[in-house]
Design a protein around this motif. Structure first.
Motif, PDB file in Angstrom:
ATOM      1  N   TRP A  47     -34.027 -19.990  -4.925  1.00 37.38           N
ATOM      2  CA  TRP A  47     -32.878 -20.102  -4.033  1.00 37.38           C
ATOM      3  C   TRP A  47     -33.157 -19.367  -2.739  1.00 37.38           C
ATOM      4  O   TRP A  47     -34.096 -18.589  -2.628  1.00 37.38           O
ATOM      5  N   ALA A  48     -32.291 -19.636  -1.758  1.00 38.18           N
ATOM      6  CA  ALA A  48     -32.326 -18.929  -0.479  1.00 38.18           C
ATOM      7  C   ALA A  48     -30.906 -18.502  -0.150  1.00 38.18           C
ATOM      8  O   ALA A  48     -29.943 -19.192  -0.501  1.00 38.18           O
ATOM      9  N   GLU A  49     -30.787 -17.364   0.477  1.00 34.08           N
ATOM     10  CA  GLU A  49     -29.490 -16.859   0.945  1.00 34.08           C
ATOM     11  C   GLU A  49     -29.658 -16.413   2.372  1.00 34.08           C
ATOM     12  O   GLU A  49     -30.707 -15.894   2.747  1.00 34.08           O
ATOM     13  N   SER A  50     -28.602 -16.584   3.164  1.00 31.81           N
ATOM     14  CA  SER A  50     -28.630 -16.152   4.565  1.00 31.81           C
ATOM     15  C   SER A  50     -27.417 -15.286   4.858  1.00 31.81           C
ATOM     16  O   SER A  50     -26.348 -15.485   4.283  1.00 31.81           O
ATOM     17  N   ALA A  51     -27.598 -14.368   5.797  1.00 30.63           N
ATOM     18  CA  ALA A  51     -26.495 -13.526   6.255  1.00 30.63           C
ATOM     19  C   ALA A  51     -25.769 -14.249   7.380  1.00 30.63           C
ATOM     20  O   ALA A  51     -26.391 -14.947   8.185  1.00 30.63           O
ATOM     21  N   LEU A  52     -24.465 -14.088   7.408  1.00 38.13           N
ATOM     22  CA  LEU A  52     -23.688 -14.618   8.513  1.00 38.13           C
ATOM     23  C   LEU A  52     -23.685 -13.599   9.643  1.00 38.13           C
ATOM     24  O   LEU A  52     -23.702 -12.396   9.408  1.00 38.13           O
ATOM     25  N   GLY A  53     -23.667 -14.064  10.874  1.00 37.15           N
ATOM     26  CA  GLY A  53     -23.633 -13.159  12.009  1.00 37.15           C
ATOM     27  C   GLY A  53     -24.958 -12.451  12.190  1.00 37.15           C
ATOM     28  O   GLY A  53     -26.013 -12.965  11.851  1.00 37.15           O
ATOM     29  N   ASP A  54     -24.867 -11.242  12.705  1.00 33.44           N
ATOM     30  CA  ASP A  54     -26.072 -10.482  13.026  1.00 33.44           C
ATOM     31  C   ASP A  54     -26.458  -9.482  11.942  1.00 33.44           C
ATOM     32  O   ASP A  54     -27.347  -8.673  12.139  1.00 33.44           O
ATOM     33  N   GLY A  55     -25.785  -9.508  10.808  1.00 36.34           N
ATOM     34  CA  GLY A  55     -26.016  -8.513   9.770  1.00 36.34           C
ATOM     35  C   GLY A  55     -27.342  -8.679   9.050  1.00 36.34           C
ATOM     36  O   GLY A  55     -28.004  -9.708   9.123  1.00 36.34           O
ATOM     37  N   ASP A  56     -27.719  -7.611   8.365  1.00 36.29           N
ATOM     38  CA  ASP A  56     -28.917  -7.596   7.542  1.00 36.29           C
ATOM     39  C   ASP A  56     -28.499  -7.958   6.118  1.00 36.29           C
ATOM     40  O   ASP A  56     -27.715  -7.240   5.491  1.00 36.29           O
ATOM     41  N   LEU A  57     -29.004  -9.039   5.612  1.00 37.08           N
ATOM     42  CA  LEU A  57     -28.643  -9.538   4.288  1.00 37.08           C
ATOM     43  C   LEU A  57     -28.876  -8.500   3.200  1.00 37.08           C
ATOM     44  O   LEU A  57     -28.145  -8.429   2.217  1.00 37.08           O
ATOM     45  N   ARG A  58     -29.869  -7.659   3.382  1.00 36.76           N
ATOM     46  CA  ARG A  58     -30.210  -6.673   2.351  1.00 36.76           C
ATOM     47  C   ARG A  58     -29.049  -5.749   2.018  1.00 36.76           C
ATOM     48  O   ARG A  58     -28.942  -5.259   0.902  1.00 36.76           O
ATOM     49  N   ALA A  59     -28.167  -5.516   2.985  1.00 35.41           N
ATOM     50  CA  ALA A  59     -27.022  -4.636   2.746  1.00 35.41           C
ATOM     51  C   ALA A  59     -26.024  -5.256   1.769  1.00 35.41           C
ATOM     52  O   ALA A  59     -25.209  -4.542   1.186  1.00 35.41           O
ATOM     53  N   LEU A  60     -26.112  -6.563   1.569  1.00 37.51           N
ATOM     54  CA  LEU A  60     -25.148  -7.259   0.711  1.00 37.51           C
ATOM     55  C   LEU A  60     -25.666  -7.506  -0.704  1.00 37.51           C
ATOM     56  O   LEU A  60     -24.891  -7.861  -1.584  1.00 37.51           O
ATOM     57  N   LEU A  61     -26.952  -7.346  -0.923  1.00 34.14           N
ATOM     58  CA  LEU A  61     -27.553  -7.686  -2.214  1.00 34.14           C
ATOM     59  C   LEU A  61     -27.570  -6.492  -3.161  1.00 34.14           C
ATOM     60  O   LEU A  61     -27.820  -5.367  -2.746  1.00 34.14           O
ATOM     61  N   THR A  62     -27.301  -6.770  -4.416  1.00 35.33           N
ATOM     62  CA  THR A  62     -27.376  -5.750  -5.463  1.00 35.33           C
ATOM     63  C   THR A  62     -28.235  -6.303  -6.600  1.00 35.33           C
ATOM     64  O   THR A  62     -28.406  -7.525  -6.710  1.00 35.33           O
ATOM     65  N   PRO A  63     -28.721  -5.449  -7.471  1.00 34.92           N
ATOM     66  CA  PRO A  63     -29.437  -5.971  -8.639  1.00 34.92           C
ATOM     67  C   PRO A  63     -28.585  -6.957  -9.444  1.00 34.92           C
ATOM     68  O   PRO A  63     -29.077  -7.978  -9.912  1.00 34.92           O
ATOM     69  N   ASP A  64     -27.298  -6.649  -9.597  1.00 37.51           N
ATOM     70  CA  ASP A  64     -26.421  -7.538 -10.362  1.00 37.51           C
ATOM     71  C   ASP A  64     -26.234  -8.884  -9.687  1.00 37.51           C
ATOM     72  O   ASP A  64     -26.244  -9.924 -10.353  1.00 37.51           O
TER      73      ASP A  64
END
Length: 134
Positions: A47-64
């Motif tokens: 899969w692929a995921e993208s961040a909306l806006g100018d944010g860094d996607l990594r801040a939204l990801l968790t192990p869960d």
């Protein structure tokens, strides 16, 4: 008799298609057997995921959240062509059981569906997402 003791999805970063705003992940589903072997059941998922806006996607990801997505992408798939969710799930588990049977491991689809399903987040994915080790 060799039996399947659990399912494991191994998720790893696809670095060629990943930036700070988008992650691409490959997922491989394996059956761990009572004799210590692991047999690949699916190796064409991801899969692929993208961040909306100018944010860094990594801040939204968790192990869960990564583990939940990994389990989802290895199936069962959504129903199609008028089938019910139950029919789609039954077809999925039957196909996996058939693949195991062709390699000498007999198990019922319903047994596979009830097995523990672990997710192993690969070291490159963990590092990119800032999740640390293990």
């Amino acid at each position: 008799m060799t039996t399947v003791v659990r399912l494991v999805t191994r998720a790893e970063l696809d670095e060629a298609h990943t930036t700070a705003r988008q992650v691409s992940v490959s997922a491989r589903l394996e059956a761990e057997l009572s004799d210590g072997r692991a047999l690949v059941l699916l190796d064409d998922r991801g899969w692929a995921e993208s961040a909306l806006g100018d944010g860094d996607l990594r801040a939204l990801l968790t192990p869960d959240s990564l583990a939940e997505t990994a389990r989802t992408v290895v199936g069962p798939d959504e129903p199609h062509d008028g089938e019910t969710a139950e029919e789609a799930a039954a077809a999925h588990w039957a196909a996996l059981a058939d693949g195991l049977a062709r390699r000498g491991v007999r198990t019922a689809p319903a047994v596979l569906a009830r097995l523990p399903h672990a997710v192993d987040l690969g070291p490159r994915l963990r590092a990119w997402a800032g999740l640390g080790g293990g």
